[in-house]
Design an enzyme around this catalytic site. Structure first.
Site, PDB file in Angstrom:
ATOM      1  N   ASN A 121     -12.973  -6.533  30.823  1.00  0.00           N
ATOM      2  CA  ASN A 121     -11.698  -6.972  31.394  1.00  0.00           C
ATOM      3  C   ASN A 121     -10.514  -6.152  30.847  1.00  0.00           C
ATOM      4  O   ASN A 121     -10.714  -5.149  30.170  1.00  0.00           O
ATOM      5  CB  ASN A 121     -11.490  -8.476  31.206  1.00  0.00           C
ATOM      6  CG  ASN A 121     -10.878  -9.125  32.452  1.00  0.00           C
ATOM      7  OD1 ASN A 121      -9.933  -8.585  33.015  1.00  0.00           O
ATOM      8  ND2 ASN A 121     -11.418 -10.239  32.866  1.00  0.00           N
ATOM      9  N   ARG A 122      -9.301  -6.620  31.117  1.00  0.00           N
ATOM     10  CA  ARG A 122      -8.124  -5.777  30.869  1.00  0.00           C
ATOM     11  C   ARG A 122      -7.479  -5.978  29.503  1.00  0.00           C
ATOM     12  O   ARG A 122      -7.466  -7.084  28.978  1.00  0.00           O
ATOM     13  CB  ARG A 122      -7.068  -6.066  31.942  1.00  0.00           C
ATOM     14  CG  ARG A 122      -7.482  -5.530  33.293  1.00  0.00           C
ATOM     15  CD  ARG A 122      -6.557  -5.976  34.403  1.00  0.00           C
ATOM     16  NE  ARG A 122      -7.013  -5.433  35.679  1.00  0.00           N
ATOM     17  CZ  ARG A 122      -8.036  -5.945  36.372  1.00  0.00           C
ATOM     18  NH1 ARG A 122      -8.696  -6.989  35.936  1.00  0.00           N
ATOM     19  NH2 ARG A 122      -8.409  -5.376  37.506  1.00  0.00           N
ATOM     20  N   HIS A 147     -12.403  -2.679  31.267  1.00  0.00           N
ATOM     21  CA  HIS A 147     -13.849  -2.550  31.075  1.00  0.00           C
ATOM     22  C   HIS A 147     -14.253  -1.387  30.155  1.00  0.00           C
ATOM     23  O   HIS A 147     -15.167  -0.618  30.468  1.00  0.00           O
ATOM     24  CB  HIS A 147     -14.545  -2.402  32.427  1.00  0.00           C
ATOM     25  CG  HIS A 147     -14.474  -3.634  33.283  1.00  0.00           C
ATOM     26  ND1 HIS A 147     -14.359  -4.907  32.771  1.00  0.00           N
ATOM     27  CD2 HIS A 147     -14.512  -3.783  34.644  1.00  0.00           C
ATOM     28  CE1 HIS A 147     -14.331  -5.784  33.760  1.00  0.00           C
ATOM     29  NE2 HIS A 147     -14.412  -5.138  34.909  1.00  0.00           N
ATOM     30  N   HIS A 221     -22.031  -6.689  34.667  1.00  0.00           N
ATOM     31  CA  HIS A 221     -21.226  -6.617  35.885  1.00  0.00           C
ATOM     32  C   HIS A 221     -22.072  -6.506  37.157  1.00  0.00           C
ATOM     33  O   HIS A 221     -21.760  -5.712  38.047  1.00  0.00           O
ATOM     34  CB  HIS A 221     -20.253  -5.442  35.776  1.00  0.00           C
ATOM     35  CG  HIS A 221     -18.964  -5.603  36.511  1.00  0.00           C
ATOM     36  ND1 HIS A 221     -18.894  -5.718  37.889  1.00  0.00           N
ATOM     37  CD2 HIS A 221     -17.684  -5.695  36.071  1.00  0.00           C
ATOM     38  CE1 HIS A 221     -17.632  -5.833  38.252  1.00  0.00           C
ATOM     39  NE2 HIS A 221     -16.872  -5.825  37.171  1.00  0.00           N
ATOM     40  N   GLN A 330     -15.437 -14.584  34.248  1.00  0.00           N
ATOM     41  CA  GLN A 330     -14.650 -13.953  35.300  1.00  0.00           C
ATOM     42  C   GLN A 330     -15.442 -14.088  36.589  1.00  0.00           C
ATOM     43  O   GLN A 330     -16.571 -13.597  36.696  1.00  0.00           O
ATOM     44  CB  GLN A 330     -14.421 -12.458  34.971  1.00  0.00           C
ATOM     45  CG  GLN A 330     -13.567 -11.713  35.984  1.00  0.00           C
ATOM     46  CD  GLN A 330     -12.077 -11.749  35.677  1.00  0.00           C
ATOM     47  OE1 GLN A 330     -11.655 -12.310  34.657  1.00  0.00           O
ATOM     48  NE2 GLN A 330     -11.266 -11.171  36.552  1.00  0.00           N
ATOM     49  N   GLU A 358     -18.980 -12.781  35.361  1.00  0.00           N
ATOM     50  CA  GLU A 358     -18.983 -12.021  34.108  1.00  0.00           C
ATOM     51  C   GLU A 358     -18.592 -12.945  32.958  1.00  0.00           C
ATOM     52  O   GLU A 358     -17.429 -13.329  32.845  1.00  0.00           O
ATOM     53  CB  GLU A 358     -17.973 -10.870  34.192  1.00  0.00           C
ATOM     54  CG  GLU A 358     -18.125  -9.989  35.407  1.00  0.00           C
ATOM     55  CD  GLU A 358     -16.820  -9.297  35.801  1.00  0.00           C
ATOM     56  OE1 GLU A 358     -16.161  -8.701  34.935  1.00  0.00           O
ATOM     57  OE2 GLU A 358     -16.439  -9.372  36.979  1.00  0.00           O
TER      58      GLU A 358
HETATM   59  C1  GLA Z   1     -13.529  -6.786  37.392  1.00  0.00           C
HETATM   60  C2  GLA Z   1     -12.073  -6.787  37.482  1.00  0.00           C
HETATM   61  C3  GLA Z   1     -11.713  -6.503  38.872  1.00  0.00           C
HETATM   62  C4  GLA Z   1     -12.301  -5.216  39.315  1.00  0.00           C
HETATM   63  C5  GLA Z   1     -13.736  -5.266  39.217  1.00  0.00           C
HETATM   64  C6  GLA Z   1     -14.317  -3.958  39.633  1.00  0.00           C
HETATM   65  O1  GLA Z   1     -14.069  -7.914  37.941  1.00  0.00           O
HETATM   66  O2  GLA Z   1     -11.460  -7.952  37.044  1.00  0.00           O
HETATM   67  O3  GLA Z   1     -10.342  -6.490  39.010  1.00  0.00           O
HETATM   68  O4  GLA Z   1     -11.846  -4.193  38.516  1.00  0.00           O
HETATM   69  O5  GLA Z   1     -14.087  -5.594  37.897  1.00  0.00           O
HETATM   70  O6  GLA Z   1     -13.689  -3.401  40.708  1.00  0.00           O
END
Ligand code: GLA
Length: 393
Positions: A121-122, A147, A221, A330, A358
Site C-alpha cells: 500500500n501507499r 507496494h 496481490h 484492502q 490484500e
Molecule cells: C492496490 C492499490 C490500488 C492499485 C492496485 C493496483 O490495490 O490500492 O490503488 O494500485 O493495487 O493497480
C-alpha cells in the site's frame, strides 16, 4: 478346573495372544497404508518458466492436492500465476488473473498475483522518519510510494525450497532485501511460505528479520474472479468483510488519519452484499477510490488468525474465505483494469474483472501515529499468516 477345561482355557489364551499379534500386525499395515496415501495426497513439481530480460532463470512450481486444487507459483515476484479450484459441479477451473508467459509479467502490470513488499500500500510522499532520521523512498504513484516501489518484491527473484508433509505441500521462498533497497533501511531477510492443504486452503506465511530498524508490511496481490469467466466483471460476487470501520482516504488514496464507521455507507459488508450493489453510489469515498480501493479495519484484532472476509460467486458456487492475523484488509475492485492487458487465451482484462483481498497493516502507517506500528527492530521476528480457503455452496 478339570484337564479338559484347563486345556480349552490354555488354547483360548494362546489364540487371543495370537489374534492380538495378528491385529497389531494388521493395524501396522493399515497405518502404513494411511501414511502412503497421505504422502501421495499432495504433490509438487518444478519446471523452468523462462528467463528475465536481465538473464535470470525463473522456475515455476505446481502444488496439487487430491481435492482438485492446484496452484502455480513462480520464483519471479513469488507470483501465483495460476490457481485452480473446483466449482459446485466438481470442475476445477482457473480463478486468478494471470498471463501465459514470463515476458508479460516482467512488463508493467498492476501486481498480478505478486508478493508485495517491503511495504504494501501507499506511503505518503514516499517519506517516513525513524528515530529522527528521514528516509526517502523510491516513488511510483505520483509523489507517493506504492507496494514497495518500482522495483519492489514483486519484481525480484526469490529462491525456493520445497517441502511435503502428509497432508500438505509447501514452497518456502526467500529473498534478502539489501540495506537502502528502494530507500528502506536495514538488510531484511524475508521468507514467504505458501502451503497447499488437502482441505482446499492455501496458507501464506510471511516471516522477516532485519539488522537495522525498518518498516515492513507484506501482502499478496492476487486478483480473483471465482466465476472463472475473466470476460465477466466481478460485480455479482457477494462479499463480506468483518469490519465495523474503514480507513478513509484523500484524493491520492492516502489515509486522512481518521477511522470511520461503515454503518449506512457503501462500505458496510458485515452482511454479504454484491460488489455491484453500491459501487456507483454517490459517496465521497467511492468517488475517491473510483470504486472500492480501501483498507478496512478488521474486527477482533486481539484474536490472532481469524475470519476476515469472504467472496462468493453464486453461478459457480465457489466460496473464498480469508483468515488472517493482520489488522486490516484492502479490498480492491479492479478499478484500474482497463482492457489493455492480455488474458491467457485471447481478449483483455477489462474494468473490474478481478478483485483483490490484500491482508495488511493500514496504509501510510509509518506516518500515522495512531495506526498500529509497522516498525521492525533487529532481534524481532516479523511473522504473520493469511489463509485463502476455498469451498462450494
Ligand atoms: C492496490 C492499490 C490500488 C492499485 C492496485 C493496483 O490495490 O490500492 O490503488 O494500485 O493495487 O493497480
Amino acid at each position: 478346573m478339570n484337564v479338559l477345561k484347563r486345556c480349552i482355557y490354555g488354547i483360548s489364551i494362546t489364540s487371543l495372544a495370537f489374534l492380538n499379534i495378528q491385529c497389531k500386525g494388521n493395524q501396522k499395515e493399515e497405518n502404513k497404508a494411511n501414511t502412503t496415501q497421505k504422502m501421495d495426497s499432495v504433490s509438487i513439481e518444478k519446471k523452468e518458466y523462462g528467463t528475465t530480460p536481465a538473464g535470470q532463470k525463473v522456475d515455476v512450481y505446481t502444488l496439487k492436492n487430491q481435492k482438485g486444487m492446484e496452484v502455480n507459483i513462480m520464483t519471479y515476484g513469488g507470483i501465483i500465476t495460476s490457481l485452480k479450484v473446483p466449482n459446485k459441479a466438481g470442475v476445477s477451473e482457473e480463478v486468478v488473473i494471470g498471463f501465459n508467459n514470463l515476458e508479460q509479467y516482467t512488463k508493467a502490470n498492476p501486481y498480478f498475483g505478486a508478493l508485495i513488499g517491503r511495504f504494501g500500500n501507499r506511503i505518503a510522499k514516499g517519506k517516513f522518519t525513524l528515530d529522527g532520521k528521514e528516509y526517502k523512498l523510491a516513488t511510483n504513484n505520483d509523489a507517493n510510494a506504492l507496494h514497495g516501489g518500482p522495483e519492489g518484491f514483486h519484481r525480484v527473484i526469490w529462491t525456493a525450497e520445497e517441502a511435503k508433509g502428509g497432508d500438505n505441500a509447501s514452497l518456502k521462498l526467500k529473498y534478502v532485501s539489501k540495506d537502502m533497497e528502494e530507500g528502506y533501511p536495514g538488510n531484511l531477510t524475508v521468507f514467504v511460505t505458501y502451503t497447499l492443504n488437502n482441505d482446499n486452503s492455501l496458507d501464506v506465511l510471511y516471516e522477516a528479520t532485519t539488522d537495522k530498524k525498518t518498516i515492513v508490511n507484506l501482502t499478496q496481490h492476487s486478483y480473483f474472479n471465482l466465476s472463472s469467466d475473466f470476460a465477466k466483471p466481478i460485480l455479482d460476487h457477494e462479499i463480506t468483510i468483518d469490519a465495523d470501520k474503514l480507513v478513509p482516504v484523500d484524493a491520492a488514496l492516502i489515509p486522512t488519519g481518521k477511522l470511520t464507521d461503515v454503518t449506512n455507507t457503501p462500505f458496510d459488508f458485515r452482511r454479504a452484499k454484491t460488489v455491484g450493489k453500491d459501487i456507483e453510489a454517490k459517496d465521497d469515498q467511492i468517488k475517491k477510490g473510483l470504486g472500492y480501493d480501501h483498507c478496512w479495519v478488521l474486527n477482533n484484532q486481539d484474536k490472532g488468525e481469524r475470519f476476515a472476509a469472504s467472496a462468493y460467486d453464486p453461478t459457480s458456487g465457489r466460496l473464498l474465505e480469508v483468515f488472517t492475523d493482520q489488522p486490516g484488509i484492502q479490498f480492491y475492485s479492479g478499478n484500474f483494469l482497463d482492457g489493455t492487458l492480455p488474458m491467457r487465451n485471447g481478449g483483455t482484462y477489462a474494468h473490474r474483472t478481478g478483485f483483490c483481498l490484500e491482508t495488511q497493516h493500514y496504509p501510510d502507517a509509518p506516518n500515522q501515529k495512531d495506526f498500529p506500528s509497522t516498525v521492525l527492530n533487529p532481534g524481532e521476528n516479523y511473522k504473520t499468516k493469511t489463509t485463502f480457503k476455498f469451498s462450494v455452496k
